[in-house]
Design a protein around this motif. Sequence first.
Motif, PDB file in Angstrom:
ATOM      1  N   ALA A 171      41.764  48.633  20.299  1.00  0.00           N
ATOM      2  CA  ALA A 171      42.717  47.517  20.382  1.00  0.00           C
ATOM      3  C   ALA A 171      43.944  47.856  19.532  1.00  0.00           C
ATOM      4  N   ILE A 172      45.116  47.771  20.150  1.00  0.00           N
ATOM      5  CA  ILE A 172      46.369  48.167  19.481  1.00  0.00           C
ATOM      6  C   ILE A 172      47.354  46.996  19.545  1.00  0.00           C
ATOM      7  N   ASN A 173      48.106  46.828  18.466  1.00  0.00           N
ATOM      8  CA  ASN A 173      49.118  45.783  18.433  1.00  0.00           C
ATOM      9  C   ASN A 173      50.140  45.961  19.548  1.00  0.00           C
ATOM     10  N   LYS A 174      50.438  44.845  20.250  1.00  0.00           N
ATOM     11  CA  LYS A 174      51.359  44.904  21.388  1.00  0.00           C
ATOM     12  C   LYS A 174      52.641  45.657  21.076  1.00  0.00           C
ATOM     13  N   SER A 175      53.172  45.446  19.877  1.00  0.00           N
ATOM     14  CA  SER A 175      54.478  46.018  19.540  1.00  0.00           C
ATOM     15  C   SER A 175      54.428  47.527  19.310  1.00  0.00           C
ATOM     16  N   ARG A 176      53.221  48.079  19.242  1.00  0.00           N
ATOM     17  CA  ARG A 176      53.139  49.509  18.882  1.00  0.00           C
ATOM     18  C   ARG A 176      52.536  50.386  19.982  1.00  0.00           C
ATOM     19  N   ILE A 177      52.478  49.861  21.207  1.00  0.00           N
ATOM     20  CA  ILE A 177      51.862  50.612  22.304  1.00  0.00           C
ATOM     21  C   ILE A 177      52.601  51.947  22.561  1.00  0.00           C
ATOM     22  N   GLN A 178      53.915  51.871  22.658  1.00  0.00           N
ATOM     23  CA  GLN A 178      54.663  53.105  22.964  1.00  0.00           C
ATOM     24  C   GLN A 178      54.464  54.159  21.873  1.00  0.00           C
ATOM     25  N   GLU A 179      54.364  53.683  20.636  1.00  0.00           N
ATOM     26  CA  GLU A 179      54.163  54.584  19.514  1.00  0.00           C
ATOM     27  C   GLU A 179      52.803  55.291  19.603  1.00  0.00           C
ATOM     28  N   VAL A 180      51.782  54.502  19.966  1.00  0.00           N
ATOM     29  CA  VAL A 180      50.433  55.060  20.053  1.00  0.00           C
ATOM     30  C   VAL A 180      50.344  56.069  21.206  1.00  0.00           C
ATOM     31  N   ILE A 181      51.075  55.800  22.281  1.00  0.00           N
ATOM     32  CA  ILE A 181      51.107  56.743  23.402  1.00  0.00           C
ATOM     33  C   ILE A 181      51.769  58.049  22.962  1.00  0.00           C
ATOM     34  N   ALA A 182      52.916  57.921  22.297  1.00  0.00           N
ATOM     35  CA  ALA A 182      53.668  59.114  21.877  1.00  0.00           C
ATOM     36  C   ALA A 182      52.848  59.965  20.905  1.00  0.00           C
ATOM     37  N   ILE A 183      52.171  59.315  19.962  1.00  0.00           N
ATOM     38  CA  ILE A 183      51.385  60.078  18.980  1.00  0.00           C
ATOM     39  C   ILE A 183      50.223  60.788  19.660  1.00  0.00           C
ATOM     40  N   SER A 184      49.461  60.066  20.469  1.00  0.00           N
ATOM     41  CA  SER A 184      48.258  60.705  21.023  1.00  0.00           C
ATOM     42  C   SER A 184      48.615  61.748  22.086  1.00  0.00           C
ATOM     43  N   ARG A 185      49.754  61.594  22.732  1.00  0.00           N
ATOM     44  CA  ARG A 185      50.183  62.611  23.706  1.00  0.00           C
ATOM     45  C   ARG A 185      50.397  63.971  23.041  1.00  0.00           C
ATOM     46  N   LYS A 186      50.667  63.946  21.744  1.00  0.00           N
ATOM     47  CA  LYS A 186      50.874  65.216  21.026  1.00  0.00           C
ATOM     48  C   LYS A 186      49.583  66.008  20.846  1.00  0.00           C
ATOM     49  N   ASP A 215      29.763  50.138  20.440  1.00  0.00           N
ATOM     50  CA  ASP A 215      29.713  48.739  20.022  1.00  0.00           C
ATOM     51  C   ASP A 215      30.920  47.963  20.539  1.00  0.00           C
ATOM     52  N   ALA A 216      30.688  46.705  20.940  1.00  0.00           N
ATOM     53  CA  ALA A 216      31.794  45.827  21.343  1.00  0.00           C
ATOM     54  C   ALA A 216      32.778  45.698  20.184  1.00  0.00           C
ATOM     55  N   SER A 217      34.047  45.631  20.532  1.00  0.00           N
ATOM     56  CA  SER A 217      35.104  45.628  19.522  1.00  0.00           C
ATOM     57  C   SER A 217      36.115  44.555  19.913  1.00  0.00           C
ATOM     58  N   PRO A 218      36.525  43.693  18.959  1.00  0.00           N
ATOM     59  CA  PRO A 218      37.397  42.574  19.326  1.00  0.00           C
ATOM     60  C   PRO A 218      38.808  43.023  19.719  1.00  0.00           C
ATOM     61  N   VAL A 219      39.424  42.239  20.617  1.00  0.00           N
ATOM     62  CA  VAL A 219      40.841  42.418  20.951  1.00  0.00           C
ATOM     63  C   VAL A 219      41.509  41.076  20.671  1.00  0.00           C
ATOM     64  N   THR A 220      42.357  41.016  19.651  1.00  0.00           N
ATOM     65  CA  THR A 220      42.988  39.743  19.275  1.00  0.00           C
ATOM     66  C   THR A 220      44.174  39.450  20.199  1.00  0.00           C
ATOM     67  N   ASP A 221      44.722  38.228  20.048  1.00  0.00           N
ATOM     68  CA  ASP A 221      45.803  37.801  20.948  1.00  0.00           C
ATOM     69  C   ASP A 221      47.057  38.660  20.851  1.00  0.00           C
ATOM     70  N   ASP A 222      47.287  39.229  19.678  1.00  0.00           N
ATOM     71  CA  ASP A 222      48.493  40.062  19.546  1.00  0.00           C
ATOM     72  C   ASP A 222      48.195  41.539  19.831  1.00  0.00           C
ATOM     73  N   GLN A 223      47.006  41.797  20.383  1.00  0.00           N
ATOM     74  CA  GLN A 223      46.633  43.187  20.686  1.00  0.00           C
ATOM     75  C   GLN A 223      46.457  43.396  22.188  1.00  0.00           C
ATOM     76  N   VAL A 224      46.506  44.685  22.572  1.00  0.00           N
ATOM     77  CA  VAL A 224      46.261  45.095  23.958  1.00  0.00           C
ATOM     78  C   VAL A 224      45.135  46.122  23.917  1.00  0.00           C
ATOM     79  N   PRO A 225      44.170  46.037  24.859  1.00  0.00           N
ATOM     80  CA  PRO A 225      43.165  47.112  24.886  1.00  0.00           C
ATOM     81  C   PRO A 225      43.783  48.390  25.468  1.00  0.00           C
ATOM     82  N   VAL A 226      43.606  49.487  24.740  1.00  0.00           N
ATOM     83  CA  VAL A 226      44.159  50.775  25.163  1.00  0.00           C
ATOM     84  C   VAL A 226      42.996  51.729  25.411  1.00  0.00           C
ATOM     85  N   PHE A 227      43.024  52.396  26.551  1.00  0.00           N
ATOM     86  CA  PHE A 227      41.887  53.206  26.984  1.00  0.00           C
ATOM     87  C   PHE A 227      42.243  54.690  27.021  1.00  0.00           C
TER      88      PHE A 227
END
Lengths: 273, 273
Positions: A171-186, A215-227
């Motif tokens: 689960a990643i904060n909505k505002s940081r999705i592009q950042e998480v994509i850019a980092i893991s793409r490296k 294990d199940a992991s929570p996704v809060t309202d300000d988060q997006v599940p990223v797979f």
Amino acid sequence: MQDIYEDILRLAAGKIRQRIRAGDYASHTAGLGKGKLQANIAVMPERYALDFMRFCQRNPKPCPLVGVSDSGNPNMFTLGQDVDIRTDVPSYFLYEHGTFSREIHDITTLWQSDFVAFALGCSFTFEHALMRAGFSLWHIENDKTVPMFRSNIETVAAGPFSGPMVVSMRAINKSRIQEVIAISRKFPLAHGAPVHWGDPSEIGIKNIDTPDWGDASPVTDDQVPVFWACGVTPQVAIEQARLPICITHKPGYMLITDVDDDAEIPVIAHSNS
Amino acid sequence: MQDIYEDILRLAAGKIRQRIRAGDYASHTAGLGKGKLQANIAVMPERYALDFMRFCQRNPKPCPLVGVSDSGNPNMFTLGQDVDIRTDVPSYFLYEHGTFSREIHDITTLWQSDFVAFALGCSFTFEHALMRAGFSLWHIENDKTVPMFRSNIETVAAGPFSGPMVVSMRAINKSRIQEVIAISRKFPLAHGAPVHWGDPSEIGIKNIDTPDWGDASPVTDDQVPVFWACGVTPQVAIEQARLPICITHKPGYMLITDVDDDAEIPVIAHSNS
């Protein structure tokens, strides 16, 4: 046990392998061998090896190949000094005809002269990078296993190897999705960029609260599940292929290599057989 | 000839392959299929394929594997729609027992039921990226072939495949070396970051003005010679391995795939056999 872990935590990769080989450590490798690439392992007879390598080449996100042994040679010399794949993983799973048979800590007596060992990159690498960038990962902070799901994304088949792509969710904060994509793409050797983010049903996941593994992991309202593509994918493909014999690492109990986590290529200098 | 090239220049990758297959175009592919990955090709009997794949995995900078066919299936379905490796390369070199035998434009009659085709990334990809970043590359501006040298860097052997790493040289302005490293490192499927820059003798090159392949290229006082791993490396390894039969592309006459030049993975969506 915790004391041994704390002790092992301070050691360099090669020393940890020695301790594992000696039977002094047989637990999970999360956080160990700081800064070094850890790898999923699959060992199988040579007659399946070309198809399995093709499967990895065609599905590089779930199956990022970081090392392949010579046939019959247990020394994975491209991954480190004196890496013996028969003894240097803390725990192995033996599969016979596609079915789990038993857990073992040393495969020396099972080793065959036609065995080929494969090492595949794992998510520890990009998780470290995300944590360095200030992301908090719920399953790590809560000492749980990341939730994993069978998706409806099909892998590209090769010989007997096929099946669904297994994905892990963070689960990643909505505002940081592009950042998480850019980092893991490296980190193409560690599953690369996510394969999906947002509505889980779009990749065939009906209920985010009931993972197929982990294990199940929570996704809060300000988060997006990223797979992300997950290293369990090749294990499912191997089970479906019903190889007469196949040995994998026990999930979480990885091979710790001498290759730097952020190395451009997964081959140590002066590799030789 | 120039007219045909200008005509081909406007076509999409799939259309260019059709023209090549029909025998309407049999020249080099530099600049063609804009934005699509081009690939070096090697075709060999299946009994050598596992070792060759191991050679590529252990030497990913000279041999970035981007595609592998099923045994006996000439359709390289992961690289594009209807890619027939027997007909879709403008020109092929046939090697017998490690020796160049002849040039041919279609290998349909030579195809064997146990053949495996390999596609390896090539330098066109990072050269395009460098030009987009404002670098001028002397060999391109002067319509020459990039100079290539046998280095004293040894590849990591696999089975019969071994030998020196061949490197290509591009002269780069001293002030932009770090930039050129950072850009080309982003393309692991196209040789990645340089393997050396500066004094050529450090990698066994005695005279920068007498390349082993290609054309000599000037290095001015404000430039540094920069060396990249080169796709001729596997060709040398294949020659040294003395395979009874092996077919490669003619240098410069590449396979044009449907994969985007900057794709994260070299596999088109919905790949299937």
